[in-house]
Write a protein that holds these residues in place. Structure first.
Motif, PDB file in Angstrom:
ATOM      1  N   ASN A 189      37.685  -7.846  11.112  1.00 15.53           N
ATOM      2  CA  ASN A 189      38.956  -7.159  11.282  1.00 15.53           C
ATOM      3  C   ASN A 189      39.646  -7.526  12.592  1.00 15.53           C
ATOM      4  O   ASN A 189      40.774  -7.103  12.853  1.00 15.53           O
ATOM      5  CB  ASN A 189      38.752  -5.644  11.214  1.00 15.53           C
ATOM      6  N   SER A 190      38.982  -8.346  13.422  1.00 16.27           N
ATOM      7  CA  SER A 190      39.592  -8.793  14.674  1.00 16.27           C
ATOM      8  C   SER A 190      40.612  -9.900  14.461  1.00 16.27           C
ATOM      9  O   SER A 190      41.431 -10.166  15.344  1.00 16.27           O
ATOM     10  CB  SER A 190      38.513  -9.276  15.645  1.00 16.27           C
ATOM     11  N   LYS A 237      43.606 -10.366  13.139  1.00 14.90           N
ATOM     12  CA  LYS A 237      44.696  -9.538  12.620  1.00 14.90           C
ATOM     13  C   LYS A 237      45.909  -9.667  13.541  1.00 14.90           C
ATOM     14  O   LYS A 237      45.790  -9.522  14.757  1.00 14.90           O
ATOM     15  CB  LYS A 237      44.263  -8.076  12.523  1.00 14.90           C
ATOM     16  N   HIS A 265      45.701 -14.689  14.802  1.00 19.23           N
ATOM     17  CA  HIS A 265      46.803 -13.878  14.289  1.00 19.23           C
ATOM     18  C   HIS A 265      47.418 -14.467  13.022  1.00 19.23           C
ATOM     19  O   HIS A 265      47.836 -13.726  12.137  1.00 19.23           O
ATOM     20  CB  HIS A 265      47.891 -13.743  15.363  1.00 19.23           C
ATOM     21  N   THR A 284      48.523  -7.695  13.803  1.00 19.75           N
ATOM     22  CA  THR A 284      49.039  -6.431  14.342  1.00 19.75           C
ATOM     23  C   THR A 284      48.202  -5.897  15.487  1.00 19.75           C
ATOM     24  O   THR A 284      48.524  -4.860  16.059  1.00 19.75           O
ATOM     25  CB  THR A 284      49.124  -5.370  13.231  1.00 19.75           C
ATOM     26  N   THR A 285      47.128  -6.619  15.828  1.00 19.39           N
ATOM     27  CA  THR A 285      46.297  -6.230  16.963  1.00 19.39           C
ATOM     28  C   THR A 285      46.508  -7.239  18.080  1.00 19.39           C
ATOM     29  O   THR A 285      46.101  -8.395  17.955  1.00 19.39           O
ATOM     30  CB  THR A 285      44.805  -6.180  16.570  1.00 19.39           C
ATOM     31  N   SER A 286      47.139  -6.813  19.179  1.00 21.00           N
ATOM     32  CA  SER A 286      47.497  -7.761  20.241  1.00 21.00           C
ATOM     33  C   SER A 286      46.279  -8.443  20.848  1.00 21.00           C
ATOM     34  O   SER A 286      46.340  -9.596  21.263  1.00 21.00           O
ATOM     35  CB  SER A 286      48.298  -7.057  21.337  1.00 21.00           C
ATOM     36  N   THR A 287      45.159  -7.738  20.880  1.00 25.40           N
ATOM     37  CA  THR A 287      43.950  -8.312  21.460  1.00 25.40           C
ATOM     38  C   THR A 287      43.103  -9.039  20.423  1.00 25.40           C
ATOM     39  O   THR A 287      41.985  -9.443  20.707  1.00 25.40           O
ATOM     40  CB  THR A 287      43.099  -7.220  22.118  1.00 25.40           C
ATOM     41  N   GLY A 288      43.646  -9.184  19.237  1.00 20.36           N
ATOM     42  CA  GLY A 288      42.886  -9.833  18.173  1.00 20.36           C
ATOM     43  C   GLY A 288      42.657 -11.312  18.431  1.00 20.36           C
ATOM     44  O   GLY A 288      43.162 -11.892  19.392  1.00 20.36           O
ATOM     45  N   GLY A 342      45.672 -13.950  19.399  1.00 20.19           N
ATOM     46  CA  GLY A 342      45.895 -12.809  20.268  1.00 20.19           C
ATOM     47  C   GLY A 342      45.330 -13.069  21.642  1.00 20.19           C
ATOM     48  O   GLY A 342      45.053 -14.208  22.025  1.00 20.19           O
ATOM     49  N   ASN A 377      45.602 -10.188   8.321  1.00 17.80           N
ATOM     50  CA  ASN A 377      45.452  -8.732   8.322  1.00 17.80           C
ATOM     51  C   ASN A 377      43.980  -8.366   8.244  1.00 17.80           C
ATOM     52  O   ASN A 377      43.565  -7.488   7.494  1.00 17.80           O
ATOM     53  CB  ASN A 377      46.241  -8.113   7.168  1.00 17.80           C
ATOM     54  N   GLY A 378      43.176  -9.078   9.032  1.00 14.65           N
ATOM     55  CA  GLY A 378      41.749  -8.787   9.105  1.00 14.65           C
ATOM     56  C   GLY A 378      41.049  -8.957   7.775  1.00 14.65           C
ATOM     57  O   GLY A 378      41.173  -9.994   7.114  1.00 14.65           O
TER      58      GLY A 378
END
Length: 295
Positions: A79-80, A82, A91, A84-88, A146, A123-124
């Motif tokens: 799920n990292s 993704k 992307h 929508t997760t800035s620290t992912g 990210g 999206n993870g």
């Protein structure tokens, strides 16, 4: 023993670029290459040579969509990966293939497949669908990241069709998928532009490497002459710094819907660390019409 399960592959000057968040460099890989704006495939690989193996190892499944194009699912095991997760981690992923906008129009002869780059926002572990329908997809690469500690995939990112049937894999901790195959669209004209093979360590006498292009579905799907659908082999041996071929074929091969080439590396004598690079140029002939059946 299998070699590295990834290969660098880029399509420059694709006919269709889907990049809604504008993450691709060079305005979607647009560039005048060798004086032309034709599509070009750039392939690079480095690793220890095997006794004959597709660059980056064979893709998980080489799906044929030339009868009925297919939609693609992109998903990660983590799920990292993704957007929508800035620290992912990863992307977005870019697909390289041949695609159409409408299955119905393609089947009815109203639309032809086109060389395509399509960026898909991750999206993870949730499936994300492509907007285009593909006659073939033969590479995927991470193209946006990210602020995670490492700029590569956190999980295994799979390119699937249908869902849960894997075609390509970007393995965790990498950014490129497997697969040394390139598919062409109908009537696309194809030339080898350049090849380079060089060692990354001292090579003993008698050792070397070959890059093999294995063609099929060119000129005619039933062609069995073993001339057009054949292999081109470029070989480096230990006695110089490397092989560099630039000059392109004098005449192109013309692809059918089934046209493709598989790039493979092959050791000579003993396995050695090598870098291999190839550029393939594609175009569509636009000559003035002529009377091919004169009275």
């Amino acid at each position: 023993m299998a070699g590295v399960a990834y290969v660098y592959k880029r399509l420059w000057n694709a006919e269709v670029v889907i990049d809604p968040n504008l993450v691709l460099p060079f305005k979607g890989y647009r560039y005048v290459v060798h004086g032309s704006s034709n599509p070009h495939y750039h392939v690079k690989w480095h690793g220890t040579t095997q006794a004959g193996e597709e660059l980056g190892t064979a893709m998980d499944s080489d799906k044929d969509g030339t009868t009925t194009p297919f939609q693609i699912t992109v998903v990660s095991s983590s799920n990292s990966d993704k957007r929508t997760t800035s620290t992912g981690m990863v992307h977005s992923v870019c697909l390289i293939g041949n695609s159409v906008k409408s299955i119905a129009n393609y089947v009815n002869g109203k639309e032809e497949a086109k060389t395509t780059l399509e960026v898909v926002a991750m999206n993870g572990t949730t499936d994300v669908l492509s907007t285009r329908y593909y006659t073939s997809v033969f590479h995927a690469f991470a193209c946006e990241w990210g602020t995670g500690a490492t700029h590569d995939a956190e999980g295994n990112i799979t390119i699937e069709s249908p869902a849960n049937t894997t075609l390509l894999t970007i393995a965790a901790t990498y950014n490129e998928s497997d697969g040394g195959t390139i598919h062409f669209v109908d009537k696309e004209e194809v030339k080898i532009y350049s090849v380079a093979i060089k060692p990354t360590a001292t090579v003993a006498a008698g050792d070397g490497a070959s890059l093999v292009f294995t063609w099929s579905g060119m000129s005619h799907t039933l062609n069995d002459s073993n001339i057009v659908d054949c292999t081109d082999t470029f070989t480096y041996m230990h006695y110089d710094q490397g092989l560099k071929y630039v000059g392109e074929d004098s005449f192109p091969r013309q692809a059918t819907k089934a046209g493709k080439v598989v790039l493979s590396e092959k050791l000579i004598a003993n396995a050695q660390p090598m870098e291999i690079e190839a550029i393939i140029e594609c175009c569509f002939c636009k000559l003035h019409p002529i009377n091919v059946n004169p009275d």
